[in-house]
Design an enzyme around this catalytic site. Structure first.
Site, PDB file in Angstrom:
ATOM      1  N   GLY A  32       0.787  -1.210   0.000  1.00 53.77           N
ATOM      2  CA  GLY A  32       0.000   0.000   0.000  1.00 53.77           C
ATOM      3  C   GLY A  32       0.824   1.267   0.000  1.00 53.77           C
ATOM      4  N   HIS A  33       0.334   2.271   0.731  1.00 51.33           N
ATOM      5  CA  HIS A  33       0.879   3.621   0.691  1.00 51.33           C
ATOM      6  C   HIS A  33       2.291   3.701   1.259  1.00 51.33           C
ATOM      7  CE1 HIS A  33       0.446   7.953   0.389  1.00 51.33           C
ATOM      8  NE2 HIS A  33       0.694   8.121   1.673  1.00 51.33           N
ATOM      9  N   PHE A  34       2.505   3.120   2.438  1.00 51.60           N
ATOM     10  CA  PHE A  34       3.803   3.200   3.099  1.00 51.60           C
ATOM     11  C   PHE A  34       4.609   1.932   2.815  1.00 51.60           C
ATOM     12  CE2 PHE A  34       1.437   6.328   5.690  1.00 51.60           C
ATOM     13  CZ  PHE A  34       2.290   7.409   5.530  1.00 51.60           C
TER      14      PHE A  34
END
Length: 315
Positions: free
Chosen positions: A292-294
């Protein structure tokens, strides 16, 4: 247990030969990671620093709602061969957080502060890791002095209209008509549930994400006045899309080498924003990661390995 933790335990188990000679001899490691600060325009700008300044420089530019803390494991993985600087923006991390009514929180101001920090540190040229907010910060720095940037590591950092999809609709409404009516709903994105979601959504194994991330980030978001800071940054993000054509033209003109390592399951900056880089950058190493994002939280060792290969090539 994370891959980075396994790596650290392995280094301890293998004994002193894995440590720098100065550490083996009981001497302090001059270039070990340290937290420092510089006062610029009356603001304390905190930054993490590691490695020998005589080596090539890599600047790590964090996203929202984090700080240089997001690079805590990456820094020691790079510092043996590179000089590493990871600053905290105003209102983030350990940097000063003036009241939103008393300071203009903007990506342009942040880019100028980061550039001045590098000037103070005597950095002449550098590669930049840009993630989330770090992309408009880093690309503004690039636009101001393209020849100073030796390359980019791009991780879920947008520079194309294709990358601003449905997630951004309520933020775009705030850009179009800034008011309490359009801004207050965005405060929901500053809650603990939203913070946890950012770290775990799209991650194959959420148990691999250290929950200390949530508490660290949320403590900073919950400081009195910080929501107003974040709303100003949400609003000012609306100045970035107008800069996209300029940045893309500079990509085409200067052709900085780039390594793209992108969490493909990120709804904030989805992979639709990753592919357009191929149009403008000829020397682009392109990797979509199943996360995902991180992405550093569960693919940190993989990203560090790709970075070391990339940085060795461009340096």
């Amino acid at each position: 247990m994370t891959t980075f933790t396994n790596f650290a335990l392995s280094a301890l188990i293998t004994g002193a030969t894995a440590l720098p000679l100065a550490v083996q001899a009981g001497q302090p490691d001059t270039f070990a990671p340290a937290m420092r600060a510089e006062v610029i325009d009356g603001l304390k700008i905190a930054y993490r620093e590691a490695g020998d300044p005589a080596n090539p420089t890599i600047v790590l530019l964090h996203g929202f709602p984090t700080s240089s803390h997001m690079f805590r494991n990456l820094i020691p993985a790079l510092a043996d061969e590179y000089y590493v600087i990871a600053p905290d923006y105003p209102g983030f991390g350990a940097s000063d957080m003036p009241h939103a009514a008393e300071y203009e929180y903007s990506f342009a101001n942040t880019a100028d502060l980061m550039t001045e920090l590098l000037n103070r540190k005597g950095v002449e040229d550098y590669a930049a890791y840009v993630m989330d907010y770090g992309a408009p910060v880093g690309y503004r720095m690039f636009a101001n002095d393209p020849d100073r940037v030796t390359g980019f590591v791009i991780q879920n950092g947008n520079a194309y209209d294709e990358g601003l999809r449905e997630f951004w609709d309520p933020i775009k409404a705030y850009w179009a008509a800034p008011s309490a009516e359009t801004g207050d709903p965005l405060r929901a994105f500053l809650t603990l549930d939203a913070t946890k979601w950012q770290f775990t959504h799209g991650v194959k194994d959420p148990s691999a994400i250290n929950p200390d991330n949530y508490w660290h980030v949320q403590y900073l978001l919950d400081r009195p006045g910080n929501q107003e800071v974040q709303l100003e940054m949400f609003l000012d993000y609306g100045t970035n899309p107008a800069e996209y054509p300029k940045w893309q033209a500079l990509f085409r003109e200067h052709q900085p080498p780039a390594l793209l390592v992108w969490g493909k399951n990120d709804p904030i900056f989805p992979s639709e924003g990753a592919h357009p880089y191929k149009r403008d950058l000829k020397d682009l190493e392109f990797h979509l990661l199943d996360t995902g994002h991180f992405a550093l939280e569960d693919h940190g060792a993989e990203i560090a390995g790709e970075m070391k290969d990339f940085l060795a090539r461009i340096n």
